[in-house]
Design an enzyme around this catalytic site. Structure first.
Site, PDB file in Angstrom:
ATOM      1  N   HIS A 141      18.567 -66.631 -29.439  1.00 49.76           N
ATOM      2  CA  HIS A 141      18.417 -66.442 -27.998  1.00 49.76           C
ATOM      3  C   HIS A 141      19.573 -65.632 -27.405  1.00 49.76           C
ATOM      4  CE1 HIS A 141      17.829 -68.182 -23.773  1.00 49.76           C
ATOM      5  NE2 HIS A 141      16.656 -67.688 -24.097  1.00 49.76           N
ATOM      6  N   LYS A 143      22.011 -62.589 -26.177  1.00 49.87           N
ATOM      7  CA  LYS A 143      21.885 -61.256 -25.603  1.00 49.87           C
ATOM      8  C   LYS A 143      23.261 -60.607 -25.669  1.00 49.87           C
ATOM      9  CE  LYS A 143      18.536 -63.768 -23.435  1.00 49.87           C
ATOM     10  NZ  LYS A 143      18.432 -65.241 -23.471  1.00 49.87           N
ATOM     11  N   HIS A 171      16.895 -67.437 -13.308  1.00 48.10           N
ATOM     12  CA  HIS A 171      17.057 -67.460 -14.758  1.00 48.10           C
ATOM     13  C   HIS A 171      18.535 -67.471 -15.150  1.00 48.10           C
ATOM     14  CE1 HIS A 171      16.506 -65.749 -18.956  1.00 48.10           C
ATOM     15  NE2 HIS A 171      15.604 -66.708 -18.943  1.00 48.10           N
TER      16      HIS A 171
END
Length: 471
Positions: A214, A216, A389
């Site tokens: 997950h 980034k 988010h």
């Protein structure tokens, strides 16, 4: 003959189920996790076995990412960073030591950090840095879509690859499952090195479906890095059909970039078996500020859950405030109890969630945890303009935690995540101001309002809470 085959099948199947139950028991997991799996396997063996095969296997004892490789990559950084390192804040030394002990997270001094709260500005900044790349571009995303945003990034990467810049990309195989394979094949034909992390190949690797990357991360020439909550897809730039997409991402320049490079190179080594190191990946960096960063690469490998342990520890030692932004709140008992205890002790605890998320089921499961939070005195804020988010934890006046991890079971137990622990009053004040701006666009829920919601909704919340570890 048919009767013999039937009996043989039943015996073998029963042995398989009992064998799986023995494996679950001997894993010595939390009983609250062990008992539900045993019950499902015994009462619904066919469905239970399928679910366990996909979601229940414990990879913590497997060396998906070699500790030796990670220590080897980190060692050259440790040798450089121990010289001239500033004094760590006294009250945070145990936390710093905890992160060093669990995942070799080296304290990195003097980084410049720029936050982005919208996808457009983040993407423009990333594309600008990529355009200036001279040696290498390292990208790692859970989602790398083949839409307009992804194609725009691909096109500039192709240009840089043709210029002789080494471009390496890691993407998550499940997160990019809807992306056409030709999208990545086209980049490979242009000389870009593209690999899927934990490739899912049936039936041999189905256990890996539940363990996703997950993170980034972007690193350009070892001098500039990006990290945070934004993937590469149109919705992160344009928003959704029902509102804006509120997210947080960060540009890092200085020594903190080395921590992101370590996280990427460790995953690259695990995926490709190529071991990259050297001064070209860890160039000398100047000091821009007085902050200290620890880049923490958490994951399901090894004995410790570094992010869960560190964030719980920081919360339990808070003195003034604990401010949280997260799209999903599906916490462990330790984290949930720590937040409630802090609120009961008079600490300012605020939890900001989206008023509407991208999953109705996760919404309901998350809300089942809010009753006790309300009773303990936690302020619940629902962000209204669109989907929140952002992942953010602010503790008191000096500690800010930023990165890719949500406050849920998946991020803390199953996913490969990367968070930065930043020790700095100036940066914490800046992020607190952003939190306050977001709070002005939130609906602060009162206990009276919350406890009047329909009984049918409460029942749905409680039912879906049972599946929280799988969400």
């Amino acid at each position: 003959m048919q009767q013999i085959l039937t009996y043989t099948f039943l015996v073998l199947y029963s042995i398989t189920i009992l064998g799986v139950v023995v494996v679950i028991i001997t894993d010595n997991r939390n009983p609250l996790k062990t008992l539900p799996w045993i019950i499902v396997l015994l009462l619904a063996p066919v469905v239970g076995l399928v679910f366990y095969f996909f979601f229940g296997q414990n990879l913590s004892k497997k060396r998906i990412i070699s500790r030796r490789t990670r220590k080897r990559i980190t060692l050259q950084l440790e040798e450089a960073e121990h010289v001239g390192c500033p004094e760590l804040p006294g009250r945070y030394r145990p936390l710093v030591q905890l992160l060093q002990s669990t995942c070799h997270a080296v304290p990195l001094y003097g980084s410049d950090i720029v936050p982005y709260t919208d996808g457009q500005s983040k993407m423009e900044a990333l594309l600008g840095e990529i355009a200036r790349a001279r040696h290498h571009i390292h990208l790692q995303y859970y989602i790398f879509s083949d839409d307009e945003t992804g194609s725009r990034l691909r096109d500039i990467l192709v240009v840089k690859a043709r210029e002789g810049v080494r471009v390496r990309i890691l993407y998550d195989d499940v997160g990019c499952s809807r992306v056409k394979k030709e999208f990545f094949r086209g980049m490979r034909r242009e000389g870009i090195e593209v690999h899927a992390f934990l490739h899912v190949k049936f039936p041999r690797f189905t256990s890996k479906v539940n363990y996703r990357n997950h993170r980034k991360i972007a690193v350009i020439d070892g001098r500039v890095g990006f990290m945070g909550g934004m993937n590469v897809a149109d919705r992160y730039v344009r928003g959704t059909g029902w509102g804006s997409w509120r997210d947080t991402h960060f540009r890092i320049e200085g020594r903190g970039v080395a921590g992101l490079q370590i996280a990427f190179l460790s995953d690259w080594s695990a995926t490709t078996k190529q071991h990259l190191s050297g001064s070209e990946y860890f160039p000398a960096a100047r000091c821009y500020t007085e902050n200290i960063l620890q880049i923490v690469a958490g994951g399901p490998f090894g004995k410790w859950r570094a992010l869960l342990q560190a964030e719980s520890y920081a919360i339990m030692r808070a003195r003034q405030r604990i401010w949280i932004q997260t799209p999903y709140y599906l916490p462990s008992d330790v984290l949930n109890t720590a937040l409630q205890t802090a609120a009961l002790a008079g600490i300012d605890v605020r939890l900001m969630l989206p008023a509407r998320s991208d999953s109705r089921f996760i919404d309901l499961a998350s809300h089942s945890y809010l009753d006790d939070m309300m009773r303990a005195g936690v302020r619940i804020l629902f962000y209204k303009p669109g989907f929140l988010h952002s992942k953010l934890l602010i503790v008191d006046d000096m500690l800010t935690v930023i990165g890719s991890a949500n406050m849920d079971f998946r991020s803390f137990e199953h996913n490969f995540e990367v968070n930065a622990f930043c020790y700095d009053t100036a940066f914490t004040a800046r992020m607190a101001a952003i939190f306050a701006d977001d709070a002005a666009q939130c609906h602060a829920v009162t206990p009276g309002e919350w406890f009047r919601r329909p009984r049918s909704r409460r029942l749905a919340e409680s039912f879906l809470r049972l599946f929280s570890p799988l969400m």
